[in-house]
Enzyme design. Sequence first.
Site, PDB file in Angstrom:
ATOM      1  N   ARG A  75      48.329  27.532   9.359  1.00 32.85           N
ATOM      2  CA  ARG A  75      47.877  27.161  10.707  1.00 32.85           C
ATOM      3  C   ARG A  75      48.859  26.181  11.354  1.00 32.85           C
ATOM      4  NH1 ARG A  75      41.934  24.936  10.847  1.00 32.85           N
ATOM      5  NH2 ARG A  75      41.414  27.106  10.415  1.00 32.85           N
ATOM      6  N   LYS A 206      36.662  16.978   7.753  1.00 32.44           N
ATOM      7  CA  LYS A 206      37.493  17.235   8.941  1.00 32.44           C
ATOM      8  C   LYS A 206      37.024  16.387  10.121  1.00 32.44           C
ATOM      9  CE  LYS A 206      36.332  21.666   8.822  1.00 32.44           C
ATOM     10  NZ  LYS A 206      36.080  23.080   9.137  1.00 32.44           N
ATOM     11  N   CYS A 418      35.329  35.026  15.654  1.00 31.24           N
ATOM     12  CA  CYS A 418      36.124  34.353  14.622  1.00 31.24           C
ATOM     13  C   CYS A 418      36.833  35.373  13.740  1.00 31.24           C
ATOM     14  CB  CYS A 418      35.230  33.457  13.782  1.00 31.24           C
ATOM     15  SG  CYS A 418      34.271  34.391  12.571  1.00 31.24           S
ATOM     16  N   CYS A 424      38.886  35.524   5.561  1.00 30.14           N
ATOM     17  CA  CYS A 424      38.107  34.294   5.433  1.00 30.14           C
ATOM     18  C   CYS A 424      37.191  34.336   4.211  1.00 30.14           C
ATOM     19  CB  CYS A 424      37.266  34.066   6.690  1.00 30.14           C
ATOM     20  SG  CYS A 424      36.256  32.585   6.518  1.00 30.14           S
ATOM     21  N   CYS A 467      32.881  28.860  13.727  1.00 27.94           N
ATOM     22  CA  CYS A 467      34.274  28.692  14.174  1.00 27.94           C
ATOM     23  C   CYS A 467      34.524  29.165  15.600  1.00 27.94           C
ATOM     24  CB  CYS A 467      35.219  29.394  13.209  1.00 27.94           C
ATOM     25  SG  CYS A 467      35.169  28.679  11.561  1.00 27.94           S
TER      26      CYS A 467
HETATM   27 FE1  SRM Z   1      36.742  27.062  11.207  1.00 24.51          FE
HETATM   28  C1  SRM Z   1      36.357  26.887   7.842  1.00 24.51           C
HETATM   29  C2  SRM Z   1      38.844  29.639  10.877  1.00 24.51           C
HETATM   30  C3  SRM Z   1      37.652  26.666  14.418  1.00 24.51           C
HETATM   31  C4  SRM Z   1      33.951  25.158  11.709  1.00 24.51           C
HETATM   32  N1  SRM Z   1      37.526  28.043   9.602  1.00 24.51           N
HETATM   33  C5  SRM Z   1      37.271  27.794   8.295  1.00 24.51           C
HETATM   34  C6  SRM Z   1      38.185  28.614   7.390  1.00 24.51           C
HETATM   35  C7  SRM Z   1      39.382  27.785   7.050  1.00 24.51           C
HETATM   36  C8  SRM Z   1      37.510  29.214   6.145  1.00 24.51           C
HETATM   37  C9  SRM Z   1      37.503  28.453   4.851  1.00 24.51           C
HETATM   38  O1  SRM Z   1      37.077  27.283   4.830  1.00 24.51           O
HETATM   39  O2  SRM Z   1      37.872  29.055   3.853  1.00 24.51           O
HETATM   40  C10 SRM Z   1      38.520  29.779   8.362  1.00 24.51           C
HETATM   41  C11 SRM Z   1      39.841  30.508   8.117  1.00 24.51           C
HETATM   42  C12 SRM Z   1      39.664  31.969   8.374  1.00 24.51           C
HETATM   43  C13 SRM Z   1      40.914  32.752   8.360  1.00 24.51           C
HETATM   44  O3  SRM Z   1      41.053  33.671   7.524  1.00 24.51           O
HETATM   45  O4  SRM Z   1      41.777  32.516   9.208  1.00 24.51           O
HETATM   46  C14 SRM Z   1      38.320  29.129   9.700  1.00 24.51           C
HETATM   47  N2  SRM Z   1      38.097  27.900  12.380  1.00 24.51           N
HETATM   48  C15 SRM Z   1      38.798  29.028  12.103  1.00 24.51           C
HETATM   49  C16 SRM Z   1      39.496  29.573  13.330  1.00 24.51           C
HETATM   50  C17 SRM Z   1      40.827  30.246  13.032  1.00 24.51           C
HETATM   51  C18 SRM Z   1      38.521  30.527  14.032  1.00 24.51           C
HETATM   52  C19 SRM Z   1      39.085  31.449  15.056  1.00 24.51           C
HETATM   53  O5  SRM Z   1      38.775  32.633  14.927  1.00 24.51           O
HETATM   54  O6  SRM Z   1      39.745  31.028  15.992  1.00 24.51           O
HETATM   55  C20 SRM Z   1      39.586  28.277  14.156  1.00 24.51           C
HETATM   56  C21 SRM Z   1      40.833  27.474  13.870  1.00 24.51           C
HETATM   57  C22 SRM Z   1      40.938  26.284  14.787  1.00 24.51           C
HETATM   58  C23 SRM Z   1      42.216  25.506  14.667  1.00 24.51           C
HETATM   59  O7  SRM Z   1      43.266  25.968  15.155  1.00 24.51           O
HETATM   60  O8  SRM Z   1      42.170  24.395  14.126  1.00 24.51           O
HETATM   61  C24 SRM Z   1      38.368  27.534  13.639  1.00 24.51           C
HETATM   62  N3  SRM Z   1      36.000  26.008  12.761  1.00 24.51           N
HETATM   63  C25 SRM Z   1      36.450  26.073  14.050  1.00 24.51           C
HETATM   64  C26 SRM Z   1      35.488  25.499  14.939  1.00 24.51           C
HETATM   65  C27 SRM Z   1      35.596  25.443  16.475  1.00 24.51           C
HETATM   66  C28 SRM Z   1      36.097  24.133  16.964  1.00 24.51           C
HETATM   67  O9  SRM Z   1      36.532  23.283  16.190  1.00 24.51           O
HETATM   68  O10 SRM Z   1      36.058  23.938  18.173  1.00 24.51           O
HETATM   69  C29 SRM Z   1      34.422  25.075  14.162  1.00 24.51           C
HETATM   70  C30 SRM Z   1      33.099  24.467  14.672  1.00 24.51           C
HETATM   71  C31 SRM Z   1      33.214  23.032  15.034  1.00 24.51           C
HETATM   72  C32 SRM Z   1      33.056  22.166  13.822  1.00 24.51           C
HETATM   73  O11 SRM Z   1      34.041  21.848  13.188  1.00 24.51           O
HETATM   74  O12 SRM Z   1      31.906  21.802  13.499  1.00 24.51           O
HETATM   75  C33 SRM Z   1      34.756  25.400  12.794  1.00 24.51           C
HETATM   76  N4  SRM Z   1      35.415  26.138   9.972  1.00 24.51           N
HETATM   77  C34 SRM Z   1      34.303  25.455  10.397  1.00 24.51           C
HETATM   78  C35 SRM Z   1      33.532  25.083   9.237  1.00 24.51           C
HETATM   79  C36 SRM Z   1      32.185  24.300   9.239  1.00 24.51           C
HETATM   80  C37 SRM Z   1      32.409  22.843   9.195  1.00 24.51           C
HETATM   81  C38 SRM Z   1      31.145  22.066   8.996  1.00 24.51           C
HETATM   82  O13 SRM Z   1      31.085  20.914   9.420  1.00 24.51           O
HETATM   83  O14 SRM Z   1      30.197  22.573   8.396  1.00 24.51           O
HETATM   84  C39 SRM Z   1      34.228  25.580   8.113  1.00 24.51           C
HETATM   85  C40 SRM Z   1      33.821  25.452   6.635  1.00 24.51           C
HETATM   86  C41 SRM Z   1      34.169  24.146   6.045  1.00 24.51           C
HETATM   87  O15 SRM Z   1      34.803  23.281   6.647  1.00 24.51           O
HETATM   88  O16 SRM Z   1      33.747  23.962   4.903  1.00 24.51           O
HETATM   89  C42 SRM Z   1      35.396  26.245   8.626  1.00 24.51           C
HETATM   90 FE1  SF4 Z   2      34.141  32.979  10.799  1.00 26.74          FE
HETATM   91 FE2  SF4 Z   2      34.730  30.487  10.329  1.00 26.74          FE
HETATM   92 FE3  SF4 Z   2      32.686  31.614   9.064  1.00 26.74          FE
HETATM   93 FE4  SF4 Z   2      35.147  32.301   8.432  1.00 26.74          FE
HETATM   94  S1  SF4 Z   2      34.272  30.252   8.192  1.00 26.74           S
HETATM   95  S2  SF4 Z   2      33.443  33.701   8.841  1.00 26.74           S
HETATM   96  S3  SF4 Z   2      36.215  32.180  10.373  1.00 26.74           S
HETATM   97  S4  SF4 Z   2      32.804  31.246  11.215  1.00 26.74           S
END
Ligand code: SRM
Ligand code: SF4
Length: 554
Positions: A75, A206, A418, A424, A467
Amino acid sequence: MAHAKPSGAEIIKAASQGLRGPLGAELGAEVVKGGLSEAAYTLLKFHGTYEQFDRDTATARKQAREDKEWSFMVRVRASAGRLTAAQWLALDDLAEDFADGTLRITSRQGVQFHGILRENLRASVAAINATLLTTLAACGDVVRNVITSPAPRRDALHARLEAEARRLSDALLPKSRAHHEIFLGEEAASAPEEEPLYGPTYLPRKFKIALIHPDDNSADVLANDLGFIMHPHGWIVTVGGGMGMTHNKPATFPRLADPVALIGPDEVLEVAEAVVRLSRDHGDRSDRKHARLKYVLAERGVEWARTRLSEDLGRELRPAPPLPRLSIPDHLGWHPQGDGRWWLGLHIPSGRVAGRLRVALREVIERFGVNPIATPGQDLLLADVAKEDRAALEAALRANQVALPEAFTPIARQMMACVALPTCGQALAEGERVRQPILAQLEAELGRLGLLEERISLRVTGCPNGCARPYQGDIGVVGRAPGLYTVFVGGDFAGTRLSFPLADKVPLEAIGATLAPLLAAWTARRAAGEGFGDFAARLGPEDCRALAGGALAA
Ligand code: SRM
Ligand code: SF4
C-alpha cells in the site's frame, strides 16, 4: 487505565527493536514453503505491506497437498491522494513489472498493489520510495495516510487542507529507521531510535485522520479516529470514529466521531499529537477488537476526552460548537480549478485500474502531463489539464473505451466496493467482484420506479470491518458468509448518521428485491428533496424491516 494481559501484537511490537524483529532475516531468506512468521507478518504491516495468499486456489491446493499461492499486498501512502504524473507512471511500471498488472485506488486515497512475490517485495518498496512516495506506516498501529478533499481547486481553502494533510502525514511518521534499513539498504543503526510520540509499542491500533471543509465531506471525516473540520475561528476537532465491527458481537460497533473541541487555525499538529497520545495511553492493549480510540470515547465520553487533552496541552480546550451541515459535492466530470486549468474526475469501479483503463490512463497522463489525485471514493481525478487539451484528452480516453462519468448512473458513480476476495484474508463474502451484479439489481429496481437519476450512495464490503464505510451512506451491503449479506439503510449521503441493519443473511441475488419495497415507499412518501437514507431513518428500523421482511418472504 489498568488492562489485562497485552495482546500478542503488543508483545511482538515490544520485542521488535523499532519495527525490525525478524523481518530482515526472513525477507532475505530463501523461501522454500509457507508464509512468514507471526512476528514478521505483524511488523510488516507497519512497512505498508500484508502477506496474503490467493483464496481462490487455496482449497484445491490444500487438497493437492500444495502450498498456498503466497504474495504481498503493498500500500502506497499518498498524502491527500496527491500524485504527480511521474509518480503515476512509475507506479504503473511497478504494477506491470512486479504486481498482478493492476493498481487499486483505495477508499483512503491510497494506491495498492496485489500479487507481489516475496523475492520482489524489497525492490517494489524501493521503487515506490524512489518516486518520493512511501509505504511506511501505510498500515500498522500508527497514524495512517491522512486524507482530505481531493478537489484540486486552487484557492486558499483547498491549499490549506492539502498542506495540513501533508504536514500531519509527514510529521506523524514513525521515527524508526527500520524501514530504510530493511527495504532501502540503509546501514543498520547501533540501537533502536527513540519514538518520542509513539513510544516503543506504538499505538494500540490503527489511527486515522481526515481534514475537511463542511462543503466537502467526501473523506467521511466522522469515520476517523481524529477529524478536523474547518470553522470560521479555526477547526472543530472530532474524535472517536471508526467502522469496524464483528457480526453478532455487540461489544464491537461502528461509531461516528464526536465533536470534542474548537481549536485555533494553527493548532492542528499540536492537537493531533495530543489525540494520538490519548489513544496511545488509553486504548485497550489487551484486546485488538476493543483497542480503537472509538471505544475509549464511547466509554469515557467527550468531557473526559477534552479534559485529558486540555491537561496534555497545558491549556483549556474550548468545547466544540454543534457540527455544521456537511455535504458531498460531485467531483467527477470536468471542473475548472480556478487557475485557468481543469480537472477531469473519472469513476473507477472499485478503484481497480486494469486492462485498457490502465493503458489509457498511462497514455493521457504521459501525453498531457496531468497529475492524478486518488479520491476517498476510490475514484481518480486528473488535475492540471490545460484548457486546449481537454478535447484531445477526452478523445484519447474514449478511443480506449474508457467510460466517462456520464456513462454511469448516479448510483454507480457513488458506489464503493472493498477489495475482499481473492486477496483479503478477512473476507467472508465477495466485495469488488460482486460490485456489478449488486449494482445491476439496484439499477433495475430504480429504473422500474423512475428513480435512476437519484443520488444514492451504495457501499459494499465483503466483511463487517467496513473498508468501504458501509455504515455511512444510504445503503450498505456487508458480507456475512459466502453469497450472503447484511443490508443496512438509514445513513445519510453526507456521512453524518449511521445506518441500521434492514435484513440479515440476504442472498446476493435478493439484495435488489429486499430494498425494492423501501425504495417504492420512498418514491410514494418522501418529503421534498428527502434522500433515501433520510427517508429510511425517518421511517425507523421497524417499519423498514416490515417492508423488507415482506419482500424476503416473497
Ligand atoms: Fe481496511 C483490514 C483493505 C480502508 C477498516 N483493510 C483491511 C485489510 C488489510 C485486511 C486484513 O487485515 O487482512 C484489507 C486488505 C485487502 C486487500 O486484499 O487489499 C483492507 N481497507 C482496505 C482498502 C484497500 C479497501 C478498499 O477497497 O479501498 C482501504 C485501504 C485504505 C488505505 O489506503 O489506507 C481500506 N479499512 C478501510 C476503512 C475506510 C476508511 O478508513 O476510511 C475502514 C473503516 C474505518 C475504520 O478504520 O474503522 C477499514 N480494514 C478495516 C478494519 C477494521 C478495523 C477495526 O477497527 O475494526 C480491518 C481489520 C483490522 O484492522 O483488523 C481492515
Ligand atoms: Fe473488505 Fe476490508 Fe473486510 Fe477485506 S477487511 S473483506 S477489504 S471490508
